[in-house]
Write an enzyme that holds these catalytic residues in place. Structure first.
Site, PDB file in Angstrom:
ATOM      1  CB  CYS A   2       1.057   2.171  -3.877  1.00  0.00           C
ATOM      2  SG  CYS A   2      -0.827   3.008  -4.067  1.00  0.00           S
ATOM      3  N   GLY A  28      -0.549  -1.767   0.467  1.00  0.00           N
ATOM      4  CA  GLY A  28      -1.754  -1.953  -0.323  1.00  0.00           C
ATOM      5  C   GLY A  28      -2.098  -3.446  -0.427  1.00  0.00           C
ATOM      6  CG  ASN A 101       4.125   4.836  -2.615  1.00  0.00           C
ATOM      7  OD1 ASN A 101       2.692   5.216  -2.598  1.00  0.00           O
ATOM      8  ND2 ASN A 101       4.921   4.830  -1.987  1.00  0.00           N
ATOM      9  N   GLY A 102       2.176   7.514  -4.646  1.00  0.00           N
ATOM     10  CA  GLY A 102       2.155   8.841  -4.099  1.00  0.00           C
ATOM     11  C   GLY A 102       0.947   9.465  -4.606  1.00  0.00           C
ATOM     12  CE1 TYR A 257      -1.285   1.761  10.551  1.00  0.00           C
ATOM     13  CE2 TYR A 257      -1.117   2.608   8.529  1.00  0.00           C
ATOM     14  CZ  TYR A 257      -1.527   1.805   9.230  1.00  0.00           C
ATOM     15  OH  TYR A 257      -2.856   0.982   9.100  1.00  0.00           O
ATOM     16  CB  THR A 303       2.138  -0.300  13.309  1.00  0.00           C
ATOM     17  OG1 THR A 303       0.974   0.208  13.581  1.00  0.00           O
ATOM     18  CG2 THR A 303       2.568  -0.916  11.934  1.00  0.00           C
ATOM     19  CG  ASP A 365      -3.072   2.547  17.585  1.00  0.00           C
ATOM     20  OD1 ASP A 365      -2.178   1.950  17.121  1.00  0.00           O
ATOM     21  OD2 ASP A 365      -4.053   2.423  17.300  1.00  0.00           O
ATOM     22  CG  ASP A 366       0.162   2.974  14.500  1.00  0.00           C
ATOM     23  OD1 ASP A 366      -0.539   4.107  13.987  1.00  0.00           O
ATOM     24  OD2 ASP A 366      -0.192   2.012  14.453  1.00  0.00           O
TER      25      ASP A 366
END
Length: 504
Positions: A2, A28, A101-102, A257, A303, A365-366
């Site tokens: 987030c 997010g 966030n977490g 990412y 990314t 790709d990442d």
């Protein structure tokens, strides 16, 4: 994953909060919210949707005050309704709002303790509401009508003693100021910055430094693991270490990412880290595939661009943009269901045929998570006329779920779980597949800051840094996160609504 933000300013902060959340939108896309404080009055707007859709002019005009916090959310287990959009608020003590966030790994136990011992009711399934109530209780138990920074720091120390897992949080205490704190391992990122105005100093905290840049704040530094910073309503800054044994174990997937390339996390430039990932990946190809016949390197936007460009330069192979991205389609990584993800890839990307036709193409790709997106993109390359399609991942195989705030699928939905590299290549349809080595990934990030001794690499290694994640926990998480479980929950909600209408 987030995005959080908090500002103590000298004038109205609503526009700066909005701008900051817009910059953090990549963290997010499910919901957004802002709460501001004008002396003793609080103003809140939150809902499901993108920042631009949640906040209209009429909402912004009502977000008064020179202090506020904001949040953008993507759904994790138990967080899919608009009622669980953040910030959350609790009126006692003082009136505290919080954005987080977490993910708390001991959320279930904390919820029981809050009810039985602290006499606090949790109204949602979000662990962020739990974190808010733990902080509120730790502040309330000090039993004073007036608080200062010492009381704030003691409350954060109590949070560290009780909470396990990952949390970067910003909380607003009505009439006092804003506090930001980070778990003792520093798993999720948070930084703070400062700017001077004719009226005095202003401070801002955010998940990523890019939000500070856009708002004109100068990056001061990251909030250290276990540290708390308190910015009083009149613009004074206080900091203190609140954990007993803090140490760095930043989530390495932030660099792979999650974060924007123009951000700096724990003194490491994400852009430079991804350049080094490309160099390491090229070195592995030269070491293990000396006679490669790659004609062109093409990134899968966005990314992977940085790593792909450096990989191509290191190999001396052409770099081309072969996919055009529709920027109005969200990240497939955070789509809620497999069918929606499958549908979105074709809407999201379109191949430029002339960059593929009759060429041996290396797609970069990442990372590879479920493999469904990779499989479709490889088929798109073949449909565009590629002779051979090779695939490279800037990260190692993702074999284990994330428990610290990234809603990766359960183990059985990860394409790398239980498969070796050749089997993964066969599953996604690649002629050859190359993964980054974990030691090379760690080296690529750590070179930016040698003080980062440890990283959370659990999605690659299965070793969870907090030490409290076992098989039973992962099994319970699987029951919550699987696409089937989410579909069943949504079907049950629809049935409940239909039943209400039928009984009306």
């Amino acid at each position: 994953m987030c995005g959080i933000i908090g500002i103590v300013g000298r004038d109205m902060v609503n526009q700066a909060l909005y701008d900051g959340l817009t910059v953090l939108q990549h963290r997010g896309q499910d919901a957004a919210g802002i709460m501001t404080s004008d002396d003793q009055r609080l103003y809140l707007r939150k809902d499901n949707g993108l920042v631009r859709d949640v906040f209209h002019t009429r909402h912004m005009l009502r977000l008064l005050g020179n202090m506020g916090i904001g949040h953008v959310r993507y759904p994790t287990a138990g967080c899919e309704s608009s009622a669980e959009a953040q910030p959350f608020y609790v009126n006692s003590p003082f009136g505290i709002s919080l954005a987080h966030n977490g993910n708390l790994t001991n959320a279930n136990q904390l919820k029981q303790d809050l009810f039985r011992e602290d006499l606090r009711h949790i109204n949602t399934d979000s662990d962020s509401e739990i974190l808010l109530n733990v902080f509120a209780h730790e502040l309330q138990r000090q039993g004073t009508l007036r608080i200062d920074e010492t009381h704030i720091f003691e409350a954060v120390a109590g949070v560290h003693r009780r909470c396990r897992g990952a949390y970067a949080a910003v909380a607003m205490v009505t009439g006092y100021g804003i506090v930001a704190f980070r778990d003792p391992y520093g798993i999720r990122p948070i930084v703070f910055g400062k700017r001077e105005t004719p009226k005095g100093s202003e401070y801002m905290v955010a998940s990523e430094s890019v939000a500070l840049d856009v708002a004109g704040y100068e990056l001061v530094r990251d909030v250290a693991p276990g540290e708390a910073i308190f910015i009083s309503q009149d613009g004074q800054l206080f900091t203190q270490q609140c954990a007993e044994k803090p140490r760095y174990a930043t989530c390495i997937f932030e660099y792979v990412y999650l974060a924007r390339p123009d951000s700096i996390i724990d003194d490491v430039s994400v852009h430079k880290a991804r350049l080094r990932m490309g160099e390491k990946l090229a070195a592995k190809i030269e070491r293990e595939w000396k006679d490669h016949d790659i004609d062109v390197v093409i990134p899968i936007p966005d990314t992977s661009r940085t790593s792909a460009l450096q990989l191509a330069n290191s190999l001396g192979v052409k770099y081309r943009e072969g996919f055009i991205k529709n920027r109005y389609i969200g990240r497939t990584f955070i789509m809620p269901g497999q069918q929606q993800r499958k549908k979105s890839v074709r809407q999201k990307l379109n191949a430029i045929d002339l960059e593929f036709r009759d060429k041996n193409v290396l797609l970069v790709d990442d990372s590879i998570v479920r493999g469904t997106t990779s499989k479709q993109i490889i088929q798109m390359a073949r449909d565009a006329g590629a002779r051979k399609v090779y695939f490279a991942s800037a990260a190692p195989p993702v074999r284990f779920p994330n428990v610290y705030g990234i809603d990766m699928p359960n183990r059985e939905e990860l394409v790398a779980h239980g498969r070796d590299v050749d089997q993964i290549a066969e599953e996604i349809g690649a002629d050859r597949l190359v993964f980054q080595d974990l030691n090379d990934l760690i080296s690529a990030v750590r070179k930016g800051n040698n003080k980062l001794g440890t990283f959370d690499c659990s999605v690659f290694s299965g070793e969870y840094i907090t030490g409290d994640v076992n098989g039973e926990y992962l099994d319970n998480l699987q029951n919550q996160r699987s696409d089937n479980a989410k579909t069943e929950r949504r079907d049950a909600e629809v049935d409940e609504v239909i039943g209400m209408y039928n009984n009306a």
